[in-house]
Design a protein around this motif. Structure first.
Motif, PDB file in Angstrom:
ATOM      1  N   SER A 154     -51.432 -23.086 -21.292  1.00 58.53           N
ATOM      2  CA  SER A 154     -52.813 -23.313 -21.224  1.00 58.53           C
ATOM      3  C   SER A 154     -54.128 -22.466 -20.408  1.00 58.53           C
ATOM      4  CB  SER A 154     -53.155 -24.870 -21.796  1.00 58.53           C
ATOM      5  OG  SER A 154     -52.945 -24.916 -22.836  1.00 58.53           O
ATOM      6  N   ILE A 155     -53.117 -22.626 -19.094  1.00 63.06           N
ATOM      7  CA  ILE A 155     -54.436 -22.373 -18.315  1.00 63.06           C
ATOM      8  C   ILE A 155     -54.151 -21.230 -17.671  1.00 63.06           C
ATOM      9  CG2 ILE A 155     -54.147 -24.586 -17.391  1.00 63.06           C
ATOM     10  CD1 ILE A 155     -52.420 -23.152 -14.774  1.00 63.06           C
ATOM     11  N   ASP A 156     -54.663 -19.736 -17.310  1.00 65.40           N
ATOM     12  CA  ASP A 156     -54.514 -19.073 -17.344  1.00 65.40           C
ATOM     13  C   ASP A 156     -54.014 -18.883 -16.307  1.00 65.40           C
ATOM     14  OD1 ASP A 156     -56.211 -16.531 -15.061  1.00 65.40           O
ATOM     15  OD2 ASP A 156     -57.554 -16.590 -16.543  1.00 65.40           O
ATOM     16  N   VAL A 157     -53.231 -17.474 -16.272  1.00 65.80           N
ATOM     17  CA  VAL A 157     -52.204 -16.722 -15.798  1.00 65.80           C
ATOM     18  C   VAL A 157     -52.323 -16.687 -13.840  1.00 65.80           C
ATOM     19  CG1 VAL A 157     -50.377 -15.386 -15.230  1.00 65.80           C
ATOM     20  CG2 VAL A 157     -51.117 -15.674 -17.585  1.00 65.80           C
ATOM     21  N   ARG A 158     -53.548 -16.904 -14.038  1.00 68.85           N
ATOM     22  CA  ARG A 158     -54.002 -16.574 -12.119  1.00 68.85           C
ATOM     23  C   ARG A 158     -54.380 -17.719 -11.662  1.00 68.85           C
ATOM     24  NH1 ARG A 158     -58.711 -12.488 -14.130  1.00 68.85           N
ATOM     25  NH2 ARG A 158     -58.953 -13.929 -15.489  1.00 68.85           N
ATOM     26  N   ASP A 159     -54.028 -18.962 -12.642  1.00 70.20           N
ATOM     27  CA  ASP A 159     -54.036 -20.620 -11.926  1.00 70.20           C
ATOM     28  C   ASP A 159     -52.466 -20.825 -11.771  1.00 70.20           C
ATOM     29  OD1 ASP A 159     -57.504 -19.935 -11.659  1.00 70.20           O
ATOM     30  OD2 ASP A 159     -57.246 -20.782 -14.020  1.00 70.20           O
ATOM     31  N   ARG A 160     -51.478 -20.298 -12.053  1.00 73.29           N
ATOM     32  CA  ARG A 160     -50.826 -20.954 -12.297  1.00 73.29           C
ATOM     33  C   ARG A 160     -49.932 -21.552 -11.115  1.00 73.29           C
ATOM     34  NH1 ARG A 160     -47.038 -17.318 -16.406  1.00 73.29           N
ATOM     35  NH2 ARG A 160     -48.349 -18.704 -18.409  1.00 73.29           N
ATOM     36  N   ASP A 161     -50.279 -20.562  -9.708  1.00 77.58           N
ATOM     37  CA  ASP A 161     -49.978 -20.465  -8.002  1.00 77.58           C
ATOM     38  C   ASP A 161     -50.414 -21.636  -7.615  1.00 77.58           C
ATOM     39  OD1 ASP A 161     -48.321 -18.750  -7.909  1.00 77.58           O
ATOM     40  OD2 ASP A 161     -49.551 -16.659  -6.671  1.00 77.58           O
ATOM     41  N   ARG A 162     -51.930 -21.974  -8.095  1.00 72.19           N
ATOM     42  CA  ARG A 162     -52.882 -23.170  -7.225  1.00 72.19           C
ATOM     43  C   ARG A 162     -52.016 -24.555  -8.010  1.00 72.19           C
ATOM     44  NH1 ARG A 162     -58.243 -22.592  -8.815  1.00 72.19           N
ATOM     45  NH2 ARG A 162     -59.142 -24.745  -7.173  1.00 72.19           N
ATOM     46  N   VAL A 201     -41.205 -19.237 -17.412  1.00 73.39           N
ATOM     47  CA  VAL A 201     -40.773 -20.667 -17.055  1.00 73.39           C
ATOM     48  C   VAL A 201     -39.618 -20.239 -15.841  1.00 73.39           C
ATOM     49  CG1 VAL A 201     -39.442 -22.737 -16.874  1.00 73.39           C
ATOM     50  CG2 VAL A 201     -40.420 -21.967 -19.118  1.00 73.39           C
ATOM     51  N   GLU A 202     -38.646 -19.384 -15.718  1.00 68.74           N
ATOM     52  CA  GLU A 202     -37.590 -19.305 -14.757  1.00 68.74           C
ATOM     53  C   GLU A 202     -38.492 -18.500 -13.514  1.00 68.74           C
ATOM     54  OE1 GLU A 202     -34.688 -17.020 -16.692  1.00 68.74           O
ATOM     55  OE2 GLU A 202     -33.625 -18.641 -17.518  1.00 68.74           O
ATOM     56  N   GLU A 203     -39.751 -17.313 -13.794  1.00 66.51           N
ATOM     57  CA  GLU A 203     -40.705 -16.897 -13.112  1.00 66.51           C
ATOM     58  C   GLU A 203     -41.231 -18.270 -11.696  1.00 66.51           C
ATOM     59  OE1 GLU A 203     -43.801 -13.590 -12.273  1.00 66.51           O
ATOM     60  OE2 GLU A 203     -42.468 -14.217 -14.117  1.00 66.51           O
ATOM     61  N   VAL A 204     -41.536 -19.189 -12.959  1.00 65.13           N
ATOM     62  CA  VAL A 204     -42.643 -19.699 -12.250  1.00 65.13           C
ATOM     63  C   VAL A 204     -41.539 -21.049 -11.311  1.00 65.13           C
ATOM     64  CG1 VAL A 204     -43.777 -21.594 -12.730  1.00 65.13           C
ATOM     65  CG2 VAL A 204     -44.880 -19.756 -14.041  1.00 65.13           C
ATOM     66  N   PHE A 205     -40.481 -21.430 -12.200  1.00 69.72           N
ATOM     67  CA  PHE A 205     -40.248 -22.448 -11.871  1.00 69.72           C
ATOM     68  C   PHE A 205     -38.511 -22.473 -10.870  1.00 69.72           C
ATOM     69  CE2 PHE A 205     -42.635 -24.969 -14.588  1.00 69.72           C
ATOM     70  CZ  PHE A 205     -43.184 -25.517 -14.108  1.00 69.72           C
ATOM     71  N   GLY A 206     -38.363 -20.825 -10.638  1.00 70.42           N
ATOM     72  CA  GLY A 206     -37.272 -20.610 -10.150  1.00 70.42           C
ATOM     73  C   GLY A 206     -36.681 -21.004  -9.082  1.00 70.42           C
ATOM     74  N   ASN A 207     -37.341 -21.057  -8.050  1.00 70.90           N
ATOM     75  CA  ASN A 207     -37.348 -21.454  -6.760  1.00 70.90           C
ATOM     76  C   ASN A 207     -37.785 -22.613  -6.382  1.00 70.90           C
ATOM     77  OD1 ASN A 207     -37.466 -18.836  -6.258  1.00 70.90           O
ATOM     78  ND2 ASN A 207     -39.689 -18.208  -5.790  1.00 70.90           N
ATOM     79  N   MET A 208     -37.637 -23.843  -7.099  1.00 72.71           N
ATOM     80  CA  MET A 208     -37.944 -25.010  -6.876  1.00 72.71           C
ATOM     81  C   MET A 208     -37.202 -25.655  -7.784  1.00 72.71           C
ATOM     82  SD  MET A 208     -41.935 -25.391  -6.534  1.00 72.71           S
ATOM     83  CE  MET A 208     -42.037 -27.453  -6.026  1.00 72.71           C
ATOM     84  N   PHE A 209     -36.521 -25.552  -9.218  1.00 73.68           N
ATOM     85  CA  PHE A 209     -36.235 -26.387  -9.965  1.00 73.68           C
ATOM     86  C   PHE A 209     -34.573 -25.774 -10.767  1.00 73.68           C
ATOM     87  CE2 PHE A 209     -39.850 -27.584  -9.228  1.00 73.68           C
ATOM     88  CZ  PHE A 209     -40.055 -29.335  -9.601  1.00 73.68           C
ATOM     89  N   THR A 210     -33.694 -26.088 -11.095  1.00 69.57           N
ATOM     90  CA  THR A 210     -32.783 -26.104 -12.103  1.00 69.57           C
ATOM     91  C   THR A 210     -33.707 -25.653 -13.365  1.00 69.57           C
ATOM     92  OG1 THR A 210     -30.994 -26.372 -10.817  1.00 69.57           O
ATOM     93  CG2 THR A 210     -30.601 -25.990 -13.047  1.00 69.57           C
ATOM     94  N   VAL A 211     -33.176 -24.963 -13.988  1.00 68.76           N
ATOM     95  CA  VAL A 211     -34.627 -24.898 -15.306  1.00 68.76           C
ATOM     96  C   VAL A 211     -32.898 -25.042 -16.365  1.00 68.76           C
ATOM     97  CG1 VAL A 211     -35.562 -23.569 -16.953  1.00 68.76           C
ATOM     98  CG2 VAL A 211     -35.886 -23.771 -14.598  1.00 68.76           C
ATOM     99  N   VAL A 212     -33.510 -25.902 -17.220  1.00 69.80           N
ATOM    100  CA  VAL A 212     -32.043 -26.387 -18.600  1.00 69.80           C
ATOM    101  C   VAL A 212     -33.064 -26.444 -19.577  1.00 69.80           C
ATOM    102  CG1 VAL A 212     -30.497 -27.304 -19.400  1.00 69.80           C
ATOM    103  CG2 VAL A 212     -30.822 -27.245 -16.901  1.00 69.80           C
ATOM    104  N   LYS A 213     -32.932 -25.736 -20.783  1.00 72.47           N
ATOM    105  CA  LYS A 213     -33.552 -25.695 -22.059  1.00 72.47           C
ATOM    106  C   LYS A 213     -33.407 -26.549 -22.418  1.00 72.47           C
ATOM    107  CE  LYS A 213     -35.047 -23.920 -26.466  1.00 72.47           C
ATOM    108  NZ  LYS A 213     -34.343 -22.080 -27.202  1.00 72.47           N
ATOM    109  N   VAL A 214     -33.855 -27.547 -23.314  1.00 74.08           N
ATOM    110  CA  VAL A 214     -32.469 -28.825 -23.800  1.00 74.08           C
ATOM    111  C   VAL A 214     -32.767 -29.148 -25.462  1.00 74.08           C
ATOM    112  CG1 VAL A 214     -32.624 -31.580 -24.288  1.00 74.08           C
ATOM    113  CG2 VAL A 214     -33.650 -29.981 -22.253  1.00 74.08           C
ATOM    114  N   ALA A 215     -34.255 -28.182 -25.761  1.00 76.60           N
ATOM    115  CA  ALA A 215     -34.707 -28.334 -27.916  1.00 76.60           C
ATOM    116  C   ALA A 215     -35.730 -27.322 -27.719  1.00 76.60           C
ATOM    117  CB  ALA A 215     -34.073 -29.981 -28.215  1.00 76.60           C
ATOM    118  N   ASP A 216     -35.870 -27.379 -29.040  1.00 76.38           N
ATOM    119  CA  ASP A 216     -36.746 -26.422 -29.524  1.00 76.38           C
ATOM    120  C   ASP A 216     -37.311 -27.006 -30.598  1.00 76.38           C
ATOM    121  OD1 ASP A 216     -36.035 -24.538 -31.959  1.00 76.38           O
ATOM    122  OD2 ASP A 216     -34.445 -24.138 -29.836  1.00 76.38           O
TER     123      ASP A 216
END
Length: 247
Positions: A154-162, A201-216
């Motif tokens: 929901s937040i602006d793309v430019r605020d993701r780093d913050r 999701v992988e771009e934002v979190f990939g350097n810190m977290f292991t990303v697993v999609k559980v469900a949709d």
């Protein structure tokens, strides 16, 4: 029917250049009732189904809910014996959350930063009325679990780093990060909320977290609201639920 905890941002589909303007738009949408009219009727189904398994059944966890709005899941966590901290800049959201759920609470000004703290009298739920980008370890220490139910989308793309800078300061090394995003056809709806596929999701979190999609799952709408149902179907809204673990 379930309305999502994190309500859709009212901003125009054109990105707003001024960070303060983006905050003002969010506040206005609560003040005029645009967001407050959305009501959760039950906790998030993916959260309910998978939470215990993905946290190994641990008890008395400290859980952070960023940009929480009136998220009913906060009460669900507290009812299960966990300690919950929600953060949202809108005081209207804080009042609505405690009033709707009939939770006895106190209100106090924060001593060292602009904002307020709404706190249940049993201390199970704290709601900080502050800008999440200013939230830090000095306020509440570190957390075992994060539940982001649409905040990043929901937040602006430019605020993701913050967002990530603020978040990285309050996570325990073994923190479990639950993330729910919306994914849809961006040619039919620009947002916000914005489509947030696994690549993002992988771009934002990939350097810190292991990303697993559980469900949709699909987007629930009232059975008698055919126009909304057809619009949701045409755009292709689906919720994706992830479990992220620290590397």
């Amino acid at each position: 029917m379930t309305e999502k905890c994190h309500e859709e941002s009212p901003q125009s589909s054109v990105l707003v250049d001024d960070p303060q303007r983006r905050i003002d738009d969010w506040m206005k949408s609560w003040d005029d009732g645009t967001l407050g009219s959305l009501v959760d009727t039950h906790p998030d189904p993916c959260l309910v189904e998978h939470f215990d398994d993905l946290t190994d059944g641990r008890q008395h966890l400290r859980i952070l809910v960023p940009l929480c709005g009136t998220c009913l899941d906060m009460k669900w966590f507290a009812d299960r014996g966990h300690s919950v901290v929600g953060v949202d800049i809108s005081e209207v959201a804080a009042r609505l959350f405690f009033d709707r759920n009939q939770i006895p609470h106190t209100v106090q000004d924060l001593p060292h930063t602009q904002g307020k703290l709404y706190q249940s009298t049993d201390d199970a739920i704290k709601f900080y009325v502050v800008n999440f980008f200013d939230f830090n370890e000095t306020l509440e220490g570190l957390f075992d679990v994060v539940w982001d139910t649409g905040s990043l989308g929901s937040i602006d793309v430019r605020d993701r780093d913050r967002y990530m800078t603020a978040m990285s300061c309050v996570l325990k090394p073994n923190c479990v990060f639950f993330l729910e995003t919306l994914v849809f056809d961006k040619t039919k709806f620009e947002g916000p909320p914005y489509s947030f596929p696994i690549e993002d999701v992988e771009e934002v979190f990939g350097n810190m977290f292991t990303v697993v999609k559980v469900a949709d799952h699909g987007y629930d709408v009232p059975e008698d609201d055919r126009d909304v149902e057809e619009g949701i179907h045409d755009i292709g809204f689906r919720f994706h639920f992830y479990c992220l673990t620290r590397m």
